[in-house]
Write a protein that holds these residues in place. Structure first.
Motif, short mmCIF file in Angstrom:
data_model
loop_
_atom_site.label_atom_id
_atom_site.label_comp_id
_atom_site.label_asym_id
_atom_site.label_seq_id
_atom_site.Cartn_x
_atom_site.Cartn_y
_atom_site.Cartn_z
N PRO A 43 -5.37 11.61 0.01
CA PRO A 43 -4.53 12.48 0.84
C PRO A 43 -3.07 12.04 0.88
O PRO A 43 -2.16 12.89 0.92
N LYS A 44 -2.83 10.74 0.89
CA LYS A 44 -1.45 10.25 0.95
C LYS A 44 -0.68 10.62 -0.32
O LYS A 44 0.48 11.04 -0.27
N ILE A 45 -1.35 10.48 -1.46
CA ILE A 45 -0.70 10.82 -2.73
C ILE A 45 -0.43 12.32 -2.80
O ILE A 45 0.64 12.75 -3.26
N GLU A 90 -0.30 8.73 5.90
CA GLU A 90 -0.89 7.61 6.62
C GLU A 90 -0.95 7.86 8.11
O GLU A 90 -1.84 7.35 8.80
N PHE A 91 0.00 8.63 8.63
CA PHE A 91 -0.04 8.98 10.04
C PHE A 91 -1.33 9.73 10.39
O PHE A 91 -1.92 9.53 11.44
N LEU A 131 -10.49 15.23 1.14
CA LEU A 131 -10.47 14.07 0.24
C LEU A 131 -10.89 12.76 0.90
O LEU A 131 -11.00 11.75 0.22
N GLY A 132 -11.09 12.77 2.21
CA GLY A 132 -11.49 11.56 2.90
C GLY A 132 -10.30 10.71 3.32
O GLY A 132 -9.15 11.13 3.24
N VAL A 153 0.84 -1.20 0.00
CA VAL A 153 0.00 0.00 0.00
C VAL A 153 0.88 1.25 0.00
O VAL A 153 0.67 2.18 -0.80
N THR A 154 1.86 1.29 0.89
CA THR A 154 2.74 2.46 0.95
C THR A 154 3.56 2.61 -0.32
O THR A 154 3.76 3.73 -0.82
N THR A 155 4.05 1.51 -0.87
CA THR A 155 4.83 1.57 -2.11
C THR A 155 3.97 2.10 -3.25
O THR A 155 4.44 2.92 -4.07
N TYR A 156 2.74 1.64 -3.34
CA TYR A 156 1.82 2.09 -4.39
C TYR A 156 1.57 3.59 -4.28
O TYR A 156 1.64 4.31 -5.29
N GLU A 157 1.30 4.07 -3.08
CA GLU A 157 1.08 5.50 -2.87
C GLU A 157 2.34 6.29 -3.22
O GLU A 157 2.26 7.37 -3.82
N THR A 158 3.50 5.75 -2.84
CA THR A 158 4.76 6.44 -3.12
C THR A 158 5.01 6.56 -4.62
O THR A 158 5.39 7.64 -5.12
N LEU A 159 4.81 5.47 -5.35
CA LEU A 159 5.09 5.48 -6.79
C LEU A 159 4.16 6.43 -7.52
O LEU A 159 4.60 7.18 -8.42
N ILE A 160 2.87 6.43 -7.16
CA ILE A 160 1.94 7.36 -7.81
C ILE A 160 2.30 8.80 -7.48
O ILE A 160 2.33 9.67 -8.36
#
Length: 271
Positions: free
Chosen positions: A132-134, A206-207, A126-127, A70-77
């Motif tokens: 929000p993470k991206i 994510e925090f 954004l919920g 999940v974190t990797t996906y958000e990071t890459l995008i």
């Protein structure tokens, strides 16, 4: 003068020569970590042993892998969007001094604002989804991309630009044949910084509000005083940053074999 590519043995020797120092430092850090826990210099509930942390990672690998992805996906995008937006903004700023004078103060203002302070706003707007993470990852990674690309586009030799203009090259041809290739070394320097910052941005997002991801894992472990899981989350997060940094560096070596910093690695000179 004859130039010959180094053999496989020379390339392996060069790789080992450049890799042994960071590996030795990493081993030393793990040894110090083990010594601190083995001699009980710190309580176990504050600093778990390396074995306890690694055993936990093995026992709960499925759980950790899910949140790592999940974190990797958000990071890459976030990183990809930061590169696209940052490069486009840099090109516009270089070709328009008005836009540059307008955007630079805004970029500086946005950069100095602590992202952890404005991340809750993105959650409200954004919920609790991936958005929000991206956004936080983009905001953190955007600045080094813009600055490095602007510096690269402005570092082109003016005589080269005059020569291309004299020979009748248009603005697009000048950009694709001269400005862009010359700016790539600067851009990759910024990308290596940006990709690690994107990891930080995703975790910060994510925090603030998430139910999955390494930031969520670390936050839950901190609340439960589960230091082995906390250390496991930190190790995996660091590993993501290192892997992405190395991936960008490999891409730089493949795309810029002609750059001066790569010539010593790519060729040997004999007389």
């Amino acid at each position: 003068m004859e130039r010959a590519r180094p053999g496989a043995g020379e390339r392996i020797a060069g790789a080992l020569e450049s890799a042994w120092r960071p590996v030795a430092l990493l081993v030393a850090c793990f040894a110090a970590w083990w010594a601190i826990t083995a001699f009980k210099l710190v309580e176990a509930y504050l600093v778990p042993s390396p074995w306890t942390t690694l055993k936990l990672m093995g026992d709960k690998w499925g759980y950790i892998w899910h949140h790592t992805w999940v974190t990797t996906y958000e990071t890459l995008i976030g990183f990809a969007l930061a590169v696209v937006i940052g490069v486009a903004a840099a090109v516009i700023m270089v070709y328009s001094s008005t836009v540059e004078r307008t955007l630079y103060p805004i970029l500086l203002f946005a950069q100095v604002i602590p992202k952890i302070a404005i991340a809750p706003l993105f959650v409200v707007w954004l919920g609790f989804g991936i958005g929000p993470k991206i956004v936080v990852a983009v905001l953190i990674a955007f600045f080094p991309v813009v600055i490095s690309m602007v510096a690269g586009l402005k570092a082109v030799d003016p005589e080269m630009l005059q020569l291309s203009s004299t020979m009748g090259a248009g603005a697009f041809a000048t950009f694709t044949k001269i400005r862009l290739p010359a700016s790539l070394p600067h851009l990759f320097s910024g990308l290596k910084v940006a990709v690690t910052l994107a990891v930080t941005g995703a975790v910060v997002g994510e925090f603030v509000g998430a139910n999955e991801g390494l930031g969520y894992v670390i936050l839950q472990a901190n609340g439960n005083i589960d230091t082995p899981m906390l250390f496991a989350g930190l190790l995996v997060m660091s590993a993501i940053g290192v892997v992405l940094f190395v991936a960008v560096e490999i891409a730089e070596k493949l795309l810029l074999p002609w750059h001066a910093s790569r010539r010593g690695e790519a060729v040997t000179t004999t007389y």
